[in-house]
Scaffold this active site. Sequence first.
Site, mmCIF file in Angstrom:
data_model
loop_
_atom_site.group_PDB
_atom_site.id
_atom_site.type_symbol
_atom_site.label_atom_id
_atom_site.label_comp_id
_atom_site.label_asym_id
_atom_site.label_seq_id
_atom_site.Cartn_x
_atom_site.Cartn_y
_atom_site.Cartn_z
ATOM 1 N N TYR A 463 0.832 -1.201 0.000
ATOM 2 C CA TYR A 463 0.000 0.000 0.000
ATOM 3 C C TYR A 463 0.873 1.260 0.000
ATOM 4 O O TYR A 463 0.544 2.260 -0.633
ATOM 5 C CB TYR A 463 -0.931 -0.003 1.213
ATOM 6 C CG TYR A 463 -1.836 1.201 1.244
ATOM 7 C CD1 TYR A 463 -2.924 1.290 0.375
ATOM 8 C CD2 TYR A 463 -1.557 2.274 2.087
ATOM 9 C CE1 TYR A 463 -3.736 2.402 0.373
ATOM 10 C CE2 TYR A 463 -2.362 3.397 2.076
ATOM 11 C CZ TYR A 463 -3.465 3.455 1.225
ATOM 12 O OH TYR A 463 -4.264 4.569 1.216
ATOM 13 N N GLU A 464 1.987 1.244 0.730
ATOM 14 C CA GLU A 464 2.883 2.398 0.751
ATOM 15 C C GLU A 464 3.391 2.708 -0.659
ATOM 16 O O GLU A 464 3.407 3.858 -1.091
ATOM 17 C CB GLU A 464 4.078 2.120 1.677
ATOM 18 C CG GLU A 464 3.684 1.898 3.134
ATOM 19 C CD GLU A 464 4.893 1.550 3.994
ATOM 20 O OE1 GLU A 464 6.028 1.663 3.467
ATOM 21 O OE2 GLU A 464 4.709 1.178 5.152
ATOM 22 N N LEU A 465 3.793 1.646 -1.366
ATOM 23 C CA LEU A 465 4.311 1.831 -2.711
ATOM 24 C C LEU A 465 3.229 2.332 -3.661
ATOM 25 O O LEU A 465 3.423 3.287 -4.403
ATOM 26 C CB LEU A 465 4.909 0.524 -3.222
ATOM 27 C CG LEU A 465 5.469 0.541 -4.659
ATOM 28 C CD1 LEU A 465 6.565 1.581 -4.790
ATOM 29 C CD2 LEU A 465 5.987 -0.838 -5.031
#
Length: 566
Positions: A463-465
């Site tokens: 999700y961060e990416l």
Amino acid sequence: MAFGSLMILFLMFLNGATSELCPLRRSIDVLEGEYFFLCFPGSIRDNLRSKIYTVNWFKESEGKVKLIQETHRLVLNGSFLEFWPAELSDMGNYTYQLSNGTYNVTTQKWSLNVLKRSKDSCFNTNHLSKRIEDDGRSYTLKCNAVPHNKNVTITWYKNCNIYDSANEEELNFFSLKVEDSGNYTCVVSISHAGRVFNTTSTTELIVKEGAAEVVKLEIIEREEMYVETQIGKEVILNCTAFLGYSGAAKPIYELYWTVRNINSCSESTKETDSICEKDCGIFNSGNKIYTSKLLWIKTVKEEDLNCNYTCLLKTTSKPQFKIFKLKKGSLPDLPSHVFTTGIIMAVLSSLVAVLMVVLYLMFRVDLVLFYRDITGKDDTIGDGKEYDAFVSYLKDSNVEERKFALEILPRTLEEHFGYKLCIFERDVSPGGAVVDDVHSFIDKSRRLIIILSQNYISDKVMYELESGLHKALVERKIKIILIKYMLISDYDFLPRSLELLPSRRVVKWKDDKSLPSNSRFWKNLRYLMPAKASKSNIRSHNLAMSPTSEEGTEVTTVCGESKTFL
């Protein structure tokens, strides 16, 4: 041009009797394949005393004037231009220029005509001089082909048969006879550069009974002459007359310019008179006698163009005259040395420009960082962001990768360079919604640092990416920095959208080589980070502006929370 430049030309004619063969007539014939030279009297430089003058020779052919460069065949020898030998291609008009750095004077034009050799005779009928003498008189026939180099061999021929005479420059007839008439040819052999060159001179000697033939005095090239010049320039007109042959009775003549109120050129007239004439006296060219009068126009004016300047020769027979007219010529071409200098400067400028571009590309990062340091530039002021970068890495990675993300990276960027990082595992308190927290902290950051490794993609960091890529590529709200921490053999595990990122936004970690804070890794990383004053500068600023905090108290801000530790 100053009067001193005219004096250079006048000095050429002061010593008319010179032992050197220096052709002064306008038209000169020479045989192909023979040694030949043009020259001016060597007394010029002696008369100019201590001043240093340079000599340049020029050739005009088909309307183009070229500076003569020395070759193995064309030799520039002091006041001589030597041809070893003359070729048909040498035909043209020749001039020379004397210069002392202040004055430049170009002399009259010589027209050199190269004649083909005769296959049926030892001489060319167009290349001989004629002498008419009375019988019973003593007479000396000189070899006009003797060059300035006296180390020569001379052979005489009469009517192309060897004449019984020693190696002498002249033939002496104590009492001429009619049977002495004939064509006398002297062949001068000269050694040069391992070869033998010949130069010849033929005189047709006619011995008559009674009085010799009367020689007609005449102006050389009587046709009307146009002289090209420019307004404000100096012009010297040369009127030359043929007076007969050596040994003949002194001719009766008067040669002058028909210009009103003209004075003789001298030091007293150089400032007051705009025009004057100079008598060059009598001079010899071979066995022929000439005289010249120069007309010097100091500064050409508009009204001088197309005016008639007449040279008049009065003799015992009908007077002769020659008309000169000035016309405005085309501007001279750009001098070759100026053109060459311009080309060199253009090439050097191009090389310098290319070198500057190459140096900039090689040291672009160092130059940008140096500029930031000396100017104190700070791009973070007033942008509404709280963190300089959000660090994304694999939480379940090996010990070395976790040490890099939690210790090495923040120690250098935060403690040494004054950046503020948000590291989720370190700075965010547990218990919140991870997805919401990540989204919130990425929004508050100016950069998203992704530490790539082979096992980077997992449910926790995906999700961060994806959130960072969406904000970087779609919303344009953040810039991504990729750190290749470990060697990756297969990039298929990464999202295709990463291919849209510029390659310059990727930095590579090289273990111990990248550890020093001045290594290329940290320079490239700082270059991609927002410009911000270093921590040392901030500390100095805070010490100067803030009151001293209470001893033993440390204030730390972590991801939006201010905490005090006692």
